[in-house]
Design a protein around this motif. Structure first.
Motif, PDB file in Angstrom:
ATOM      1  N   SER A  11      -9.450   8.152  -2.525  1.00 23.95           N
ATOM      2  CA  SER A  11      -8.075   8.293  -2.041  1.00 23.95           C
ATOM      3  C   SER A  11      -7.973   7.958  -0.556  1.00 23.95           C
ATOM      4  O   SER A  11      -7.036   7.271  -0.131  1.00 23.95           O
ATOM      5  CB  SER A  11      -7.577   9.715  -2.268  1.00 23.95           C
ATOM      6  OG  SER A  11      -7.549  10.020  -3.623  1.00 23.95           O
ATOM      7  N   ILE A  12      -8.921   8.435   0.217  1.00 22.20           N
ATOM      8  CA  ILE A  12      -8.920   8.151   1.657  1.00 22.20           C
ATOM      9  C   ILE A  12      -9.091   6.655   1.897  1.00 22.20           C
ATOM     10  O   ILE A  12      -8.425   6.068   2.752  1.00 22.20           O
ATOM     11  CB  ILE A  12     -10.021   8.965   2.366  1.00 22.20           C
ATOM     12  CG1 ILE A  12      -9.633  10.439   2.364  1.00 22.20           C
ATOM     13  CG2 ILE A  12     -10.250   8.466   3.786  1.00 22.20           C
ATOM     14  CD1 ILE A  12     -10.735  11.377   2.805  1.00 22.20           C
ATOM     15  N   THR A  13      -9.965   6.020   1.134  1.00 21.55           N
ATOM     16  CA  THR A  13     -10.183   4.585   1.285  1.00 21.55           C
ATOM     17  C   THR A  13      -8.914   3.803   0.951  1.00 21.55           C
ATOM     18  O   THR A  13      -8.528   2.886   1.687  1.00 21.55           O
ATOM     19  CB  THR A  13     -11.333   4.116   0.385  1.00 21.55           C
ATOM     20  OG1 THR A  13     -12.502   4.876   0.707  1.00 21.55           O
ATOM     21  CG2 THR A  13     -11.616   2.645   0.561  1.00 21.55           C
ATOM     22  N   VAL A  14      -8.246   4.176  -0.135  1.00 20.54           N
ATOM     23  CA  VAL A  14      -7.009   3.484  -0.522  1.00 20.54           C
ATOM     24  C   VAL A  14      -5.934   3.688   0.542  1.00 20.54           C
ATOM     25  O   VAL A  14      -5.227   2.745   0.911  1.00 20.54           O
ATOM     26  CB  VAL A  14      -6.529   3.968  -1.907  1.00 20.54           C
ATOM     27  CG1 VAL A  14      -5.128   3.489  -2.213  1.00 20.54           C
ATOM     28  CG2 VAL A  14      -7.490   3.506  -2.987  1.00 20.54           C
ATOM     29  N   CYS A  15      -5.823   4.904   1.052  1.00 26.04           N
ATOM     30  CA  CYS A  15      -4.838   5.168   2.107  1.00 26.04           C
ATOM     31  C   CYS A  15      -5.145   4.351   3.364  1.00 26.04           C
ATOM     32  O   CYS A  15      -4.235   3.797   3.986  1.00 26.04           O
ATOM     33  CB  CYS A  15      -4.805   6.648   2.444  1.00 26.04           C
ATOM     34  SG  CYS A  15      -4.066   7.655   1.162  1.00 26.04           S
ATOM     35  N   ALA A  16      -6.411   4.276   3.730  1.00 24.69           N
ATOM     36  CA  ALA A  16      -6.793   3.513   4.917  1.00 24.69           C
ATOM     37  C   ALA A  16      -6.464   2.037   4.743  1.00 24.69           C
ATOM     38  O   ALA A  16      -5.952   1.390   5.660  1.00 24.69           O
ATOM     39  CB  ALA A  16      -8.277   3.696   5.212  1.00 24.69           C
ATOM     40  N   LEU A  17      -6.739   1.498   3.567  1.00 25.55           N
ATOM     41  CA  LEU A  17      -6.443   0.091   3.324  1.00 25.55           C
ATOM     42  C   LEU A  17      -4.938  -0.165   3.325  1.00 25.55           C
ATOM     43  O   LEU A  17      -4.479  -1.209   3.800  1.00 25.55           O
ATOM     44  CB  LEU A  17      -7.054  -0.357   1.999  1.00 25.55           C
ATOM     45  CG  LEU A  17      -8.583  -0.439   1.983  1.00 25.55           C
ATOM     46  CD1 LEU A  17      -9.082  -0.759   0.580  1.00 25.55           C
ATOM     47  CD2 LEU A  17      -9.082  -1.457   2.977  1.00 25.55           C
ATOM     48  N   THR A  18      -4.174   0.788   2.826  1.00 21.54           N
ATOM     49  CA  THR A  18      -2.721   0.653   2.837  1.00 21.54           C
ATOM     50  C   THR A  18      -2.189   0.651   4.258  1.00 21.54           C
ATOM     51  O   THR A  18      -1.330  -0.158   4.620  1.00 21.54           O
ATOM     52  CB  THR A  18      -2.070   1.792   2.034  1.00 21.54           C
ATOM     53  OG1 THR A  18      -2.579   1.763   0.699  1.00 21.54           O
ATOM     54  CG2 THR A  18      -0.568   1.664   2.004  1.00 21.54           C
ATOM     55  N   VAL A  19      -2.705   1.541   5.082  1.00 22.90           N
ATOM     56  CA  VAL A  19      -2.278   1.605   6.476  1.00 22.90           C
ATOM     57  C   VAL A  19      -2.667   0.329   7.210  1.00 22.90           C
ATOM     58  O   VAL A  19      -1.882  -0.216   7.992  1.00 22.90           O
ATOM     59  CB  VAL A  19      -2.881   2.846   7.171  1.00 22.90           C
ATOM     60  CG1 VAL A  19      -2.693   2.790   8.658  1.00 22.90           C
ATOM     61  CG2 VAL A  19      -2.259   4.115   6.605  1.00 22.90           C
ATOM     62  N   LEU A  20      -3.862  -0.158   6.962  1.00 23.48           N
ATOM     63  CA  LEU A  20      -4.325  -1.359   7.642  1.00 23.48           C
ATOM     64  C   LEU A  20      -3.536  -2.599   7.235  1.00 23.48           C
ATOM     65  O   LEU A  20      -3.447  -3.561   7.995  1.00 23.48           O
ATOM     66  CB  LEU A  20      -5.815  -1.587   7.378  1.00 23.48           C
ATOM     67  CG  LEU A  20      -6.748  -0.603   8.064  1.00 23.48           C
ATOM     68  CD1 LEU A  20      -8.177  -0.861   7.622  1.00 23.48           C
ATOM     69  CD2 LEU A  20      -6.627  -0.691   9.567  1.00 23.48           C
ATOM     70  N   SER A  21      -2.947  -2.583   6.061  1.00 25.35           N
ATOM     71  CA  SER A  21      -2.166  -3.748   5.641  1.00 25.35           C
ATOM     72  C   SER A  21      -0.894  -3.891   6.463  1.00 25.35           C
ATOM     73  O   SER A  21      -0.309  -4.962   6.525  1.00 25.35           O
ATOM     74  CB  SER A  21      -1.820  -3.651   4.154  1.00 25.35           C
ATOM     75  OG  SER A  21      -0.904  -2.596   3.933  1.00 25.35           O
ATOM     76  N   GLY A  22      -0.470  -2.833   7.120  1.00 27.28           N
ATOM     77  CA  GLY A  22       0.720  -2.891   7.960  1.00 27.28           C
ATOM     78  C   GLY A  22       0.422  -3.208   9.414  1.00 27.28           C
ATOM     79  O   GLY A  22       1.253  -2.991  10.282  1.00 27.28           O
ATOM     80  N   CYS A  23      -0.735  -3.743   9.699  1.00 27.88           N
ATOM     81  CA  CYS A  23      -1.161  -4.006  11.071  1.00 27.88           C
ATOM     82  C   CYS A  23      -0.953  -5.455  11.478  1.00 27.88           C
ATOM     83  O   CYS A  23      -1.770  -6.019  12.216  1.00 27.88           O
ATOM     84  CB  CYS A  23      -2.634  -3.634  11.237  1.00 27.88           C
ATOM     85  SG  CYS A  23      -2.980  -1.911  10.925  1.00 27.88           S
ATOM     86  N   SER A  24       0.105  -6.071  11.044  1.00 29.72           N
ATOM     87  CA  SER A  24       0.298  -7.491  11.330  1.00 29.72           C
ATOM     88  C   SER A  24       0.559  -7.762  12.802  1.00 29.72           C
ATOM     89  O   SER A  24       0.299  -8.854  13.287  1.00 29.72           O
ATOM     90  CB  SER A  24       1.446  -8.047  10.491  1.00 29.72           C
ATOM     91  OG  SER A  24       2.646  -7.385  10.816  1.00 29.72           O
ATOM     92  N   GLY A  25       1.076  -6.779  13.547  1.00 32.03           N
ATOM     93  CA  GLY A  25       1.360  -6.985  14.959  1.00 32.03           C
ATOM     94  C   GLY A  25       0.177  -6.702  15.866  1.00 32.03           C
ATOM     95  O   GLY A  25       0.295  -6.810  17.081  1.00 32.03           O
ATOM     96  N   MET A  26      -0.956  -6.364  15.294  1.00 30.81           N
ATOM     97  CA  MET A  26      -2.125  -6.019  16.101  1.00 30.81           C
ATOM     98  C   MET A  26      -2.909  -7.279  16.461  1.00 30.81           C
ATOM     99  O   MET A  26      -2.905  -8.256  15.720  1.00 30.81           O
ATOM    100  CB  MET A  26      -3.041  -5.068  15.323  1.00 30.81           C
ATOM    101  CG  MET A  26      -2.430  -3.734  15.007  1.00 30.81           C
ATOM    102  SD  MET A  26      -3.495  -2.735  13.953  1.00 30.81           S
ATOM    103  CE  MET A  26      -4.656  -2.139  15.158  1.00 30.81           C
TER     104      MET A  26
END
Length: 71
Positions: A11-26
């Motif tokens: 669950s933590i891994t899936v959440c982390a990957l979901t959050v990282l997918s929103g990092c387009s401005g980084m």
């Protein structure tokens, strides 16, 4: 109890990957740092059997490595 641990790590891994997918401005370096921290946290959790200190330590080390790779 091991089943609960596996579900939590997944669950933590899936959440982390979901959050990282929103990092387009980084920047690329910021992305490498975030990915390194995520991978380090999972690795630290696995290696220490889910210890909180191991997870945080893994995230810190992974973040530093990711940051340095991003130079």
């Amino acid at each position: 109890m091991k089943t609960i641990h596996k579900i939590a790590v997944t669950s933590i891994t899936v959440c982390a990957l979901t959050v990282l997918s929103g990092c387009s401005g980084m920047s690329q370096r910021d992305r490498n740092t975030a990915v390194g921290a995520g991978v380090g946290a999972v690795g630290g959790a696995v290696l220490t059997g889910g210890s909180g200190i191991g997870t945080v330590g893994g995230a810190a080390v992974g973040g530093v490595i990711g940051n340095q790779i991003g130079k």
